[in-house]
Design a protein around this motif. Structure first.
Motif, PDB file in Angstrom:
ATOM      1  N   LYS A 138      22.626  -6.200  24.056  1.00 21.42           N
ATOM      2  CA  LYS A 138      21.801  -4.987  23.978  1.00 21.42           C
ATOM      3  C   LYS A 138      20.444  -5.291  23.347  1.00 21.42           C
ATOM      4  N   GLU A 139      20.451  -6.136  22.330  1.00 22.86           N
ATOM      5  CA  GLU A 139      19.189  -6.500  21.690  1.00 22.86           C
ATOM      6  C   GLU A 139      18.287  -7.267  22.659  1.00 22.86           C
ATOM      7  N   ALA A 140      18.894  -8.127  23.482  1.00 23.65           N
ATOM      8  CA  ALA A 140      18.109  -8.896  24.448  1.00 23.65           C
ATOM      9  C   ALA A 140      17.467  -7.989  25.504  1.00 23.65           C
ATOM     10  N   PHE A 141      18.186  -6.930  25.899  1.00 25.26           N
ATOM     11  CA  PHE A 141      17.677  -6.019  26.924  1.00 25.26           C
ATOM     12  C   PHE A 141      16.860  -4.872  26.340  1.00 25.26           C
ATOM     13  N   GLY A 142      17.024  -4.639  25.039  1.00 19.63           N
ATOM     14  CA  GLY A 142      16.327  -3.515  24.418  1.00 19.63           C
ATOM     15  C   GLY A 142      16.895  -2.169  24.807  1.00 19.63           C
ATOM     16  N   ARG A 143      18.111  -2.152  25.335  1.00 17.24           N
ATOM     17  CA  ARG A 143      18.777  -0.907  25.713  1.00 17.24           C
ATOM     18  C   ARG A 143      20.272  -1.198  25.835  1.00 17.24           C
ATOM     19  N   GLY A 144      21.070  -0.145  25.939  1.00 14.67           N
ATOM     20  CA  GLY A 144      22.493  -0.372  26.135  1.00 14.67           C
ATOM     21  C   GLY A 144      23.335   0.762  25.587  1.00 14.67           C
ATOM     22  N   GLN A 145      24.620   0.683  25.853  1.00 17.37           N
ATOM     23  CA  GLN A 145      25.586   1.694  25.418  1.00 17.37           C
ATOM     24  C   GLN A 145      25.579   1.796  23.900  1.00 17.37           C
ATOM     25  N   SER A 146      25.230   2.970  23.373  1.00 12.92           N
ATOM     26  CA  SER A 146      25.183   3.247  21.924  1.00 12.92           C
ATOM     27  C   SER A 146      24.157   2.393  21.195  1.00 12.92           C
ATOM     28  N   TYR A 147      23.207   1.823  21.929  1.00 13.53           N
ATOM     29  CA  TYR A 147      22.197   0.969  21.304  1.00 13.53           C
ATOM     30  C   TYR A 147      21.339   1.787  20.344  1.00 13.53           C
ATOM     31  N   GLY A 148      21.146   1.281  19.133  1.00 11.35           N
ATOM     32  CA  GLY A 148      20.352   1.968  18.128  1.00 11.35           C
ATOM     33  C   GLY A 148      21.133   2.937  17.273  1.00 11.35           C
ATOM     34  N   GLU A 149      22.387   3.203  17.634  1.00  9.84           N
ATOM     35  CA  GLU A 149      23.221   4.098  16.831  1.00  9.84           C
ATOM     36  C   GLU A 149      23.874   3.330  15.681  1.00  9.84           C
ATOM     37  N   THR A 150      24.100   4.004  14.577  1.00  7.10           N
ATOM     38  CA  THR A 150      24.712   3.373  13.410  1.00  7.10           C
ATOM     39  C   THR A 150      26.160   3.009  13.704  1.00  7.10           C
TER      40      THR A 150
END
Length: 249
Positions: free
Chosen positions: A151-163
């Protein structure tokens, strides 16, 4: 990925192969349980089991002969069709699959002895309604920090950025609110090594980890860079993070 987009994606996967990832060559280090083995530890031969989000039944069917009767439900009609085909091939008589929402479980109150739910949303009030007194509910869910380096590599993803831990705490709170007196939680964060490039790409194309993966050439450029940056002697590294809740009425 919103609910409509997820449902469309889920239907597409069901039409292709259900949730059958048995062909993937991947090694996991640190997985602490098998969910359906944990379900069996809490079940008896005389129990009636409900499985929510059963998909094509690939993981559920191996345990049904150890129970009196099993019901699998799934929101996707194509998943249910896959499951019914799998039941016919396995020649099992004590299991049925139905297209049904977990928000409206169309069974009477206190009907089930055990309820399981693996990687699917559930409604705590409906669980409490159809589970008998003294019954047990088990769920395994994907943690927010799962596949984090992808997710970090793509800058997006399932629940990306959520605690990380937000979903677990939400479900624990909801289960206690509807009357579950004891809720235990466990989690693991395993190392996963995908042996081949095609294994990782299959995973990304058939799961919602990276929504819309493969719809642009840029995605394949990004996955190429990810693989080069995370290739090890054991395979292409990422993580698999899960939590399990075991709740008793």
């Amino acid at each position: 990925m919103n609910r409509i987009e997820y449902n469309m994606f889920y239907e597409m996967v069901g039409n292709r192969n259900g949730w059958d990832f048995s062909s993937l060559q991947v090694t996991h280090e640190g997985i602490e349980w098998n969910f359906y083995e944990e379900v069996m530890k809490k079940s008896r031969k005389t129990d009636v089991l409900l499985d929510i989000g059963a998909g094509g039944g690939e993981s559920l069917l191996p345990i049904v002969s150890s129970l009196l009767f099993t019901v699998g439900i799934d929101i996707s009609s194509s998943m249910v069709e896959t499951a019914k085909n799998n039941v016919a091939e396995a020649n099992l008589a004590n299991v049925r699959f139905f297209q049904m929402s977990s928000n409206d479980i169309q069974f009477p109150d206190d009907f089930f002895d055990v309820i399981s739910c693996r990687h699917a949303p559930f409604n705590s009030s409906e669980i409490a309604r159809v589970l008998r007194d003294g019954g047990i509910f088990l769920t395994q869910q994907v943690s927010e920090a799962d596949k984090l380096n992808i997710k970090e590599a793509f800058g997006r993803g399932q629940s990306y950025g959520e605690t990380d831990g937000t979903l677990k705490e939400k479900y624990i709170r909801e289960l206690k609110e509807v009357g579950f007196s004891k809720v235990q939680s466990f989690e693991y964060n395993a190392a996963s090594y995908y042996h081949r490039t095609e294994d990782l790409i299959f995973l990304l194309k058939h799961t919602p980890i990276i929504p819309g993966f493969g719809q642009s050439q840029r995605d394949f450029d990004m996955v190429h860079h990810f693989i080069e940056d995370n290739r090890t002697e054991k395979g292409i590294f990422t993580n698999t993070k899960r939590f399990i809740l075991i709740a008793e009425m």
